[in-house]
Structures are given as structure tokens and as C-alpha cells.
Design a protein around this motif. Structure first.
Motif, PDB file in Angstrom:
ATOM      1  N   TRP A 161      87.701  -4.315 102.841  1.00  0.00           N
ATOM      2  CA  TRP A 161      88.490  -5.239 102.035  1.00  0.00           C
ATOM      3  C   TRP A 161      87.629  -6.024 101.054  1.00  0.00           C
ATOM      4  O   TRP A 161      88.151  -6.644 100.124  1.00  0.00           O
ATOM      5  CB  TRP A 161      89.248  -6.208 102.936  1.00  0.00           C
ATOM      6  N   GLN A 162      86.347  -6.009 101.223  1.00  0.00           N
ATOM      7  CA  GLN A 162      85.455  -6.672 100.272  1.00  0.00           C
ATOM      8  C   GLN A 162      85.101  -5.782  99.082  1.00  0.00           C
ATOM      9  O   GLN A 162      84.462  -6.249  98.141  1.00  0.00           O
ATOM     10  CB  GLN A 162      84.168  -7.110 100.984  1.00  0.00           C
ATOM     11  N   LEU A 163      85.505  -4.507  99.114  1.00  0.00           N
ATOM     12  CA  LEU A 163      85.223  -3.580  98.016  1.00  0.00           C
ATOM     13  C   LEU A 163      86.187  -3.814  96.868  1.00  0.00           C
ATOM     14  O   LEU A 163      87.288  -4.341  97.051  1.00  0.00           O
ATOM     15  CB  LEU A 163      85.330  -2.132  98.514  1.00  0.00           C
ATOM     16  N   PRO A 164      85.830  -3.396  95.648  1.00  0.00           N
ATOM     17  CA  PRO A 164      86.776  -3.511  94.522  1.00  0.00           C
ATOM     18  C   PRO A 164      87.974  -2.583  94.722  1.00  0.00           C
ATOM     19  O   PRO A 164      87.866  -1.520  95.335  1.00  0.00           O
ATOM     20  CB  PRO A 164      85.930  -3.098  93.308  1.00  0.00           C
ATOM     21  N   THR A 165      89.102  -2.975  94.198  1.00  0.00           N
ATOM     22  CA  THR A 165      90.357  -2.237  94.384  1.00  0.00           C
ATOM     23  C   THR A 165      90.914  -1.806  93.033  1.00  0.00           C
ATOM     24  O   THR A 165      90.528  -2.326  91.977  1.00  0.00           O
ATOM     25  CB  THR A 165      91.387  -3.101  95.121  1.00  0.00           C
ATOM     26  N   LYS A 166      91.843  -0.854  93.093  1.00  0.00           N
ATOM     27  CA  LYS A 166      92.573  -0.388  91.902  1.00  0.00           C
ATOM     28  C   LYS A 166      93.965   0.064  92.337  1.00  0.00           C
ATOM     29  O   LYS A 166      94.222   0.305  93.520  1.00  0.00           O
ATOM     30  CB  LYS A 166      91.821   0.749  91.209  1.00  0.00           C
ATOM     31  N   ARG A 167      94.845   0.226  91.368  1.00  0.00           N
ATOM     32  CA  ARG A 167      96.226   0.606  91.643  1.00  0.00           C
ATOM     33  C   ARG A 167      96.431   2.080  91.264  1.00  0.00           C
ATOM     34  O   ARG A 167      96.140   2.496  90.139  1.00  0.00           O
ATOM     35  CB  ARG A 167      97.193  -0.277  90.860  1.00  0.00           C
ATOM     36  N   VAL A 168      96.940   2.852  92.208  1.00  0.00           N
ATOM     37  CA  VAL A 168      97.224   4.268  92.005  1.00  0.00           C
ATOM     38  C   VAL A 168      98.638   4.542  92.490  1.00  0.00           C
ATOM     39  O   VAL A 168      98.922   4.430  93.695  1.00  0.00           O
ATOM     40  CB  VAL A 168      96.210   5.168  92.764  1.00  0.00           C
ATOM     41  N   VAL A 180      94.417   0.669  96.339  1.00  0.00           N
ATOM     42  CA  VAL A 180      93.428   1.396  97.123  1.00  0.00           C
ATOM     43  C   VAL A 180      92.059   0.815  96.833  1.00  0.00           C
ATOM     44  O   VAL A 180      91.825   0.196  95.780  1.00  0.00           O
ATOM     45  CB  VAL A 180      93.444   2.911  96.795  1.00  0.00           C
ATOM     46  N   ALA A 181      91.143   1.002  97.780  1.00  0.00           N
ATOM     47  CA  ALA A 181      89.777   0.518  97.629  1.00  0.00           C
ATOM     48  C   ALA A 181      88.910   1.607  97.015  1.00  0.00           C
ATOM     49  O   ALA A 181      89.048   2.794  97.328  1.00  0.00           O
ATOM     50  CB  ALA A 181      89.215   0.104  98.990  1.00  0.00           C
TER      51      ALA A 181
END
Length: 341
Positions: free
Chosen positions: A74-81, A86-87
Motif C-alpha cells: 500500500w506504500q507503492l504508487p498506484t494507478k487506475r486501470v 492497482v499498485a
């Protein structure tokens, strides 16, 4: 009212107490590889708890390690797919062995290159479509597909076409030609990607055919007629094809007994001609030579025995001096005195 609120708060507190905290403390920090979603715990196992309650201890240990791994994700960057968050996983730290090598990227076909150039994206068609004839949703392809009941029982004849031409047959031939054209394009793509080396039967078209390819194609085209190219016209400078095999001619069955007898005799002559012939003169000469060699061997063996007996008598000191086989002993036995005559 105050009692109801107090009971609700107590139940909520008991419920929260049953869940563990998301913060987990470890004496030795876990080695986390977010790229492979792997966490390695190097902390020693508590032997007292492990021996008393093994399964419960392992369940708590797995839960705490999984919680630490999820906290790191959860500390990783995320994006929307596709409306989902998702991370973005980083590069893998641990190299995991593979059973098979990494597959190579397949070269793009002509259509894929054209679609990439023109920015054409492939859209997935829905499997179910609405059929107006039966007023229900039906599959696009396969059994009971949409429009299956709607069949053309009559076709319009164009003015430029022959009025006696079968339009249904014409439409079927056009469809078969389109299918053959698509298959031809597919084979061309395969031949171009594999540089003409395609396993299988027959010849596949290539963009740059060589001389041998053209010769094999010509030979197969010439033998594609009903007479296998026997009555086709050939060019003046055309050479016969080589290494293309030879077909045996089937013998026609006949009721004539003489023809059957003649054919059987010819087969017998072929069989006998393969056998080695017997030369009587050569065999007699060889037999006589063997007998002469045997007789000469016997005579030579007798001569050797005679020479051996004489050599033994010369070398024996007892012989010739009144021995058992000497002349003096023989004279004594015969005359009694053995004196000189």
C-alpha cells in the motif's frame, strides 16, 4: 437510552478487540520483495508456543507476515486501470528460476503493421446479439446463431448477369474464394516471418521465390491435370523435371490364358536370372586340383616320415652293435653262433 448506547459501544469495543492491529512489530525486519510479492522472515521461532499450540502459532505468524507485506504494497504508487486502482510493482529483487526459456516476441503481420501505422485498435465483439426475427438474444456464431432462421429462398438476378446462372452457386463460389484468399494471405505471412522454411506438405507462396521453388511449383502445376501432364504442350527449350519420383503402371487383368502364362514365365526368368549360374568345367577343374593337392600332400608326408626314421637310427649308439634290432643278434638267433659266413 443511555443503557442502550452503552451496550452498543461495548459490543463495538469487543468487536474491535477481536481484530488485530495493522501495525506489526518484529525484532528483525522482514526482507520484502514487492516485485515477486514475497516476504522472508528471519526471526527465530518461539519453541515454547510452537510445541504447545503449533497450528495456532503458525496461523498468527502467517497473519503478521502477510500484514507487513500488505503494508509495504500500500506504500507503492498506484494507478487506475479499467476503473480499478492497482499498485505499480517495482523491479524484482529475487531471481526466480524458470522451467522454460522466455518466449520470443512474434513478428507482426502485415495487418498488424498497417493497424499500428493507422492507429487502428481491435474491438472485441459481443458474443450475444439481438435477433429481430425471433425477438430474443442469440449467440453471434455457432448453434442457433442470430439470423439462422432468416434464409434467402430467392435471390435477385442482376441485369448484367446471365438469367440462367445459378445465383446461389455463384454466391457460394465467391465465399470460397474469399476464404482461400484469406488462407493465402495467412500462409504468406507465415512464410515471410519464417523466411520460407515452413514444414508441411506442398509449396507455400513466398515474396521472393528462388529458382528451385519456381521449378517445383511448375512441376506440380504440370502434373495437376487429369493426364498428369502427359498430353500438355511443352516449350522447345524446356527440360524434363528431375527427382520427382516415378509411378508404377498397374497391370490390367485379362482373361486370356496365354497372356497370363507369358507374364508368369517372364517373372520366372527374372527370378532365375538373379541366381548365380553353375560352370561345370570350372567345377571339375577345381575338384581335380583339390585331389592332386591332397595326393601330393600325402606323398610329402610319407617322405618326411622316412627321413625321420633314418635320422633316428644314425643317432642311436645302441643300434648296429648287437642290439635288439642289429644283424649280429639276428644271426645268433638263427645260426646259434653268429659267426661270419
Amino acid at each position: 437510552m443511555a443503557a442502550i448506547v452503552e451496550s452498543v459501544l461495548q459490543a463495538e469495543a469487543e468487536k474491535n478487540a477481536s481484530y488485530k492491529s495493522t501495525e506489526v512489530d518484529k525484532a528483525i525486519e522482514l526482507d520484502i520483495d514487492e516485485g515477486n510479492l514475497v516476504a522472508v522472515d528471519l526471526n527465530p521461532i518461539n519453541g515454547k508456543h510452537y510445541r504447545s499450540k503449533c497450528q495456532t502459532y503458525l496461523n498468527h505468524l502467517a497473519r503478521d507476515n502477510a500484514q507487513i507485506l500488505f503494508n509495504a504494497i500500500w506504500q507503492l504508487p498506484t494507478k487506475r486501470v479499467d476503473e480499478a486502482i492497482v499498485a505499480v510493482l517495482p523491479e524484482k529483487k529475487t531471481s526466480v528460476p524458470r522451467e522454460k526459456p522466455v518466449p520470443k516476441d512474434q513478428p507482426m503481420t502485415r495487418w498488424e503493421q498497417y493497424a499500428k501505422l493507422k492507429n487502428i485498435h481491435k474491438r472485441k465483439k459481443e458474443t450475444m446479439v439481438w435477433d429481430d426475427a425471433v425477438k430474443e438474444w442469440r449467440p453471434r456464431f455457432g448453434y442457433k446463431k442470430a439470423g439462422d432462421e432468416k434464409r434467402d429462398w430467392m435471390l435477385e438476378v442482376p441485369q448484367s448477369a446471365d438469367p440462367y446462372e445459378d445465383q446461389f452457386e455463384k454466391r457460394g463460389k465467391a465465399k470460397n474464394e474469399r476464404v482461400a484468399k484469406n488462407e493465402l494471405q495467412r500462409l504468406r505471412n507465415v512464410a515471410r516471418n519464417m523466411k520460407g522454411k515452413i514444414p508441411g506438405v506442398g509449396l507455400t507462396p513466398t515474396d521472393a521465390p528462388d529458382v528451385d521453388h519456381v521449378k517445383r511449383s511448375l512441376a506440380q502445376a504440370q502434373k495437376s491435370t487429369a493426364s498428369l501432364g502427359r498430353f500438355d504442350q511443352k516449350l522447345s527449350h524446356e527440360k524434363p523435371a528431375r527427382n520427382l519420383g516415378k509411378k508404377r503402371k498397374a497391370e490390367l487383368s485379362s482373361t486370356d490364358a496365354s497372356a497370363e502364362k507369358k507374364r508368369s514365365l517372364s517373372i520366372l526368368e527374372k527370378v532365375q536370372s538373379n541366381r548365380p549360374t553353375l560352370d561345370t568345367a570350372k567345377a571339375v577343374n577345381q575338384l581335380m586340383a583339390n585331389e592332386e593337392a591332397k595326393s601330393e600332400g600325402k606323398a610329402e608326408k610319407g617322405q618326411r616320415k622316412g627321413r625321420k626314421g633314418r635320422s633316428e637310427s644314425k643317432g642311436d649308439p645302441t643300434k648296429g652293435r648287437g642290439g635288439k634290432g642289429s644283424k649280429k643278434s639276428m644271426g645268433k638267433r638263427k645260426g646259434g653262433k653268429g659267426g661270419k659266413k
